[in-house]
Design a protein around this motif. Structure first.
Motif, PDB file in Angstrom:
ATOM      1  N   PRO A   1      13.474  19.911 -17.243  1.00 20.78           N
ATOM      2  CA  PRO A   1      12.507  20.702 -18.019  1.00 20.78           C
ATOM      3  C   PRO A   1      13.175  21.841 -18.780  1.00 20.78           C
ATOM      4  N   ILE A   2      14.133  22.482 -18.125  1.00 21.01           N
ATOM      5  CA  ILE A   2      15.010  23.451 -18.769  1.00 21.01           C
ATOM      6  C   ILE A   2      16.435  22.991 -18.466  1.00 21.01           C
ATOM      7  N   VAL A   3      17.169  22.639 -19.503  1.00 26.63           N
ATOM      8  CA  VAL A   3      18.520  22.109 -19.308  1.00 26.63           C
ATOM      9  C   VAL A   3      19.383  23.176 -18.644  1.00 26.63           C
ATOM     10  N   GLY A   4      20.127  22.782 -17.611  1.00 27.62           N
ATOM     11  CA  GLY A   4      20.918  23.729 -16.845  1.00 27.62           C
ATOM     12  C   GLY A   4      22.342  23.862 -17.315  1.00 27.62           C
ATOM     13  N   SER A   5      23.248  23.092 -16.734  1.00 22.91           N
ATOM     14  CA  SER A   5      24.674  23.314 -16.957  1.00 22.91           C
ATOM     15  C   SER A   5      25.146  22.926 -18.348  1.00 22.91           C
ATOM     16  N   ASN A   6      24.302  22.341 -19.153  1.00 23.06           N
ATOM     17  CA  ASN A   6      24.673  22.048 -20.534  1.00 23.06           C
ATOM     18  C   ASN A   6      24.077  23.047 -21.514  1.00 23.06           C
ATOM     19  N   GLY A   7      23.823  24.259 -21.032  1.00 24.53           N
ATOM     20  CA  GLY A   7      23.515  25.322 -21.982  1.00 24.53           C
ATOM     21  C   GLY A   7      22.286  26.161 -21.749  1.00 24.53           C
ATOM     22  N   ILE A   8      21.519  25.965 -20.671  1.00 26.27           N
ATOM     23  CA  ILE A   8      20.270  26.708 -20.437  1.00 26.27           C
ATOM     24  C   ILE A   8      19.390  26.592 -21.679  1.00 26.27           C
ATOM     25  N   LEU A   9      18.910  25.388 -21.926  1.00 23.51           N
ATOM     26  CA  LEU A   9      18.095  25.101 -23.118  1.00 23.51           C
ATOM     27  C   LEU A   9      16.625  25.109 -22.732  1.00 23.51           C
ATOM     28  N   VAL A  10      15.891  26.089 -23.265  1.00 24.49           N
ATOM     29  CA  VAL A  10      14.461  26.221 -22.988  1.00 24.49           C
ATOM     30  C   VAL A  10      13.698  25.635 -24.174  1.00 24.49           C
ATOM     31  N   PRO A  11      12.912  24.571 -23.955  1.00 25.72           N
ATOM     32  CA  PRO A  11      12.199  23.958 -25.076  1.00 25.72           C
ATOM     33  C   PRO A  11      10.982  24.779 -25.471  1.00 25.72           C
ATOM     34  N   PRO A  12      10.397  24.493 -26.637  1.00 22.49           N
ATOM     35  CA  PRO A  12       9.126  25.125 -26.999  1.00 22.49           C
ATOM     36  C   PRO A  12       8.038  24.800 -25.969  1.00 22.49           C
ATOM     37  N   ASP A  13       7.027  25.662 -25.895  1.00 22.43           N
ATOM     38  CA  ASP A  13       5.971  25.491 -24.896  1.00 22.43           C
ATOM     39  C   ASP A  13       5.308  24.122 -24.953  1.00 22.43           C
ATOM     40  N   GLU A  14       5.183  23.586 -26.146  1.00 22.38           N
ATOM     41  CA  GLU A  14       4.448  22.324 -26.311  1.00 22.38           C
ATOM     42  C   GLU A  14       5.333  21.094 -26.101  1.00 22.38           C
ATOM     43  N   TYR A  15       6.647  21.293 -25.888  1.00 17.19           N
ATOM     44  CA  TYR A  15       7.580  20.170 -25.823  1.00 17.19           C
ATOM     45  C   TYR A  15       7.287  19.250 -24.639  1.00 17.19           C
ATOM     46  N   LEU A  16       7.285  19.788 -23.426  1.00 18.08           N
ATOM     47  CA  LEU A  16       7.164  18.933 -22.246  1.00 18.08           C
ATOM     48  C   LEU A  16       5.803  18.246 -22.159  1.00 18.08           C
ATOM     49  N   PRO A  17       4.678  18.943 -22.454  1.00 22.97           N
ATOM     50  CA  PRO A  17       3.399  18.215 -22.470  1.00 22.97           C
ATOM     51  C   PRO A  17       3.391  17.067 -23.466  1.00 22.97           C
ATOM     52  N   ARG A  18       3.969  17.303 -24.637  1.00 13.98           N
ATOM     53  CA  ARG A  18       4.015  16.250 -25.651  1.00 13.98           C
ATOM     54  C   ARG A  18       4.919  15.092 -25.201  1.00 13.98           C
ATOM     55  N   LEU A  19       6.046  15.419 -24.536  1.00 18.01           N
ATOM     56  CA  LEU A  19       6.942  14.379 -24.054  1.00 18.01           C
ATOM     57  C   LEU A  19       6.248  13.504 -23.014  1.00 18.01           C
ATOM     58  N   LYS A  20       5.484  14.121 -22.117  1.00 13.37           N
ATOM     59  CA  LYS A  20       4.763  13.326 -21.120  1.00 13.37           C
ATOM     60  C   LYS A  20       3.787  12.371 -21.802  1.00 13.37           C
ATOM     61  N   LYS A  21       3.077  12.855 -22.827  1.00 15.51           N
ATOM     62  CA  LYS A  21       2.132  11.979 -23.531  1.00 15.51           C
ATOM     63  C   LYS A  21       2.866  10.836 -24.231  1.00 15.51           C
ATOM     64  N   ILE A  22       4.009  11.137 -24.853  1.00 15.87           N
ATOM     65  CA  ILE A  22       4.780  10.087 -25.515  1.00 15.87           C
ATOM     66  C   ILE A  22       5.213   9.030 -24.494  1.00 15.87           C
ATOM     67  N   ALA A  23       5.725   9.469 -23.358  1.00 14.38           N
ATOM     68  CA  ALA A  23       6.152   8.515 -22.335  1.00 14.38           C
ATOM     69  C   ALA A  23       4.987   7.645 -21.891  1.00 14.38           C
ATOM     70  N   HIS A  24       3.854   8.252 -21.597  1.00  8.60           N
ATOM     71  CA  HIS A  24       2.695   7.488 -21.122  1.00  8.60           C
ATOM     72  C   HIS A  24       2.128   6.576 -22.200  1.00  8.60           C
ATOM     73  N   ASP A  25       2.200   7.009 -23.460  1.00 12.58           N
ATOM     74  CA  ASP A  25       1.742   6.145 -24.554  1.00 12.58           C
ATOM     75  C   ASP A  25       2.535   4.847 -24.613  1.00 12.58           C
ATOM     76  N   HIS A  26       3.766   4.888 -24.118  1.00 13.80           N
ATOM     77  CA  HIS A  26       4.620   3.699 -24.117  1.00 13.80           C
ATOM     78  C   HIS A  26       4.747   3.104 -22.707  1.00 13.80           C
ATOM     79  N   ASP A  27       3.807   3.457 -21.841  1.00 11.25           N
ATOM     80  CA  ASP A  27       3.776   2.924 -20.462  1.00 11.25           C
ATOM     81  C   ASP A  27       5.074   3.196 -19.717  1.00 11.25           C
ATOM     82  N   ALA A  28       5.634   4.364 -19.968  1.00 12.69           N
ATOM     83  CA  ALA A  28       6.825   4.814 -19.242  1.00 12.69           C
ATOM     84  C   ALA A  28       6.462   6.035 -18.406  1.00 12.69           C
TER      85      ALA A  28
END
Length: 446
Positions: free
Chosen positions: A213-240
């Protein structure tokens, strides 16, 4: 830190000589390994056999969330070891049962049933197998700036260049772009649409999307607030499925229980380790939703380890979670995390070699640069698998000389101290970093 000469410049102790001769140093060319004997620790500080002491500003490997004085955890482990140090996984123990119940309580949403292992990489291995068994599909989409572990499945889904030495890895792993606003040509939200298209082009063959959810040892990358909810929807839209790797971002590191909580998302599968026991015992866990758990009622859960649910490790995990709860440690982490973020911003204003500071809670990164306008890094991804030292290594070494231990990965100093750290500890460590960053300032014109 002591005024004495550092351990790198004095004769090795007997323990250091033995360790150098008989033990592999991890992720290293062995000719460059020079181990330092640690003889004690307390609170947020640790010391070596040469009289040096450091503030642990990275929580060792971003795992010592409770610091080095969690007596309740140590006592729980000792009591369990005396009562019964080990039983086969087919037997139930109070520590394992209660820890499973406690994880269902503190994890997001309806995550409910857990497989216990001994490390973060084993937790990810379990997640990969569970996703494949549950969906009947094989492919796992992960990201390039990621680290998921060192065993073969986990290193295969890792994007970090350390995977290159282990390739070819397991089949069916695909890498996607990252939400990296500072150093990428692609906007973080554009990278999501790329993943959406990847899943579409792969057809119905992807079992899961695996991300930190927040990338650790490759740079402490914090995504935008809407990133992870949107990613979950994309995954589920493709039955993943969506798998969140919380090995580093879990257990208060972000000022919330988990990184997923920051974005109000419940993954289908979550992995954890590190802060699960406060690093007092090797312990990993993979927790799933009721739907996935129910699937295995009549299908074989074809996975296990000799030490799955080890009683002493589970006793440590249970005591650690109770300590987080009873001592208000996660709330404290949120408060001092905001203070840490402000202090790091002050450093950025004073040092031209600081290209970016980012993070949340006590999970922060300082990215260094030769040119802040062009965002030219000091280090490169290849540095992780190359000999020699970098400017970023030199900054960490200068901090160590001043009494602050800070890990670095590629081009980023990783600031992830124990959650028990105080504002005065932070001030002391930041003062040392202020001096250490003069090294990178001076190197900008090299």
């Amino acid at each position: 830190m002591s005024d004495e000469t550092s351990s790198m410049d004095v004769e090795r102790t007997p323990v250091e000589r033995l360790d150098k001769e008989y033990v592999f140093g991890t992720w290293s060319y062995q000719s460059e390994v020079d181990p330092t004997e640690i003889v004690g620790a307390e609170g947020v500080r640790f010391r070596d056999a040469h009289g040096n002491e450091w503030i642990d500003f990275s929580g060792q490997l971003m795992c010592s969330n409770l610091g080095h004085s969690a007596d309740t955890v140590a006592d729980a482990m000792a009591e369990q070891a005396r009562e019964g140090a080990y039983y086969a996984p087919g037997f139930a123990t109070e520590a394992r049962a209660k820890l499973g119940e406690k994880l269902a309580e503190v994890t997001p949403g309806d995550l409910s049933k857990t497989f216990f292992s001994t490390s973060g990489t084993e937790a990810v291995e379990a997640a990969i197998k569970i996703a494949r068994m549950y969906t009947g599909k094989q492919k796992i989409v992960s990201r390039y700036r990621s680290y998921h572990g060192a065993t073969y499945g986990s290193i295969s889904v890792t994007g970090d260049p350390r995977r290159l030495k282990a390739e070819p890895g397991i089949p069916g792993t695909i890498k996607a772009p990252d939400p990296y606003a500072y150093g990428s040509t692609m906007d973080p939200m554009e990278s999501l649409e790329y993943i959406d298209e990847m899943l579409m082009l792969e057809g119905d063959t992807v079992a899961a999307v695996l991300v930190e959810p927040i990338v650790g040892s490759n740079g402490i990358l914090v995504p935008p607030d809407e990133y992870l909810p949107r990613l979950k929807k994309i995954a589920h839209d493709h039955d993943a499925l969506l798998i969140c790797d919380e090995v580093m971002s879990g257990f208060g590191r972000t000022g919330e229980w988990f990184g997923s909580d920051v974005f109000d998302v419940t993954p289908d599968i979550m992995t954890m380790a590190k802060g699960l026991s406060g690093a007092y015992a090797p312990l990993g866990a993979t927790i799933v939703t009721p739907e996935i758990a129910d699937y295995f009622e009549d299908e074989m859960f074809c996975h296990g380890h000799t030490y799955a649910g080890h009683p002493v490790a589970c006793a440590a995990g249970l005591a650690a979670i109770e300590t987080y709860q009873e001592e208000g440690i996660i709330e404290h982490a949120k408060e001092v995390g905001d203070y840490l973020g402000d202090r790091l911003e002050e450093l950025a204003e004073e040092h031209p070699s600081v290209g970016d500071t980012r993070g949340i809670g006590l999970f922060r990164g300082i990215e260094l640069t030769r040119d802040p306008d062009e965002r030219v890094p000091f280090g490169s991804r290849e540095d992780k698998i190359s000999k020699g030292t970098t400017v970023v290594d030199e900054v960490s070494a200068a901090a160590a000389d001043g009494g602050v231990y800070v890990a670095n990965m590629i081009n980023t100093l990783i600031i992830a101290p124990p959650l028990t750290i105080t504002e005065s500890d932070i001030d002391e460590a930041v003062a040392v970093l202020d001096d250490a960053l003069e090294v990178s300032d001076a190197a900008m014109d090299r």
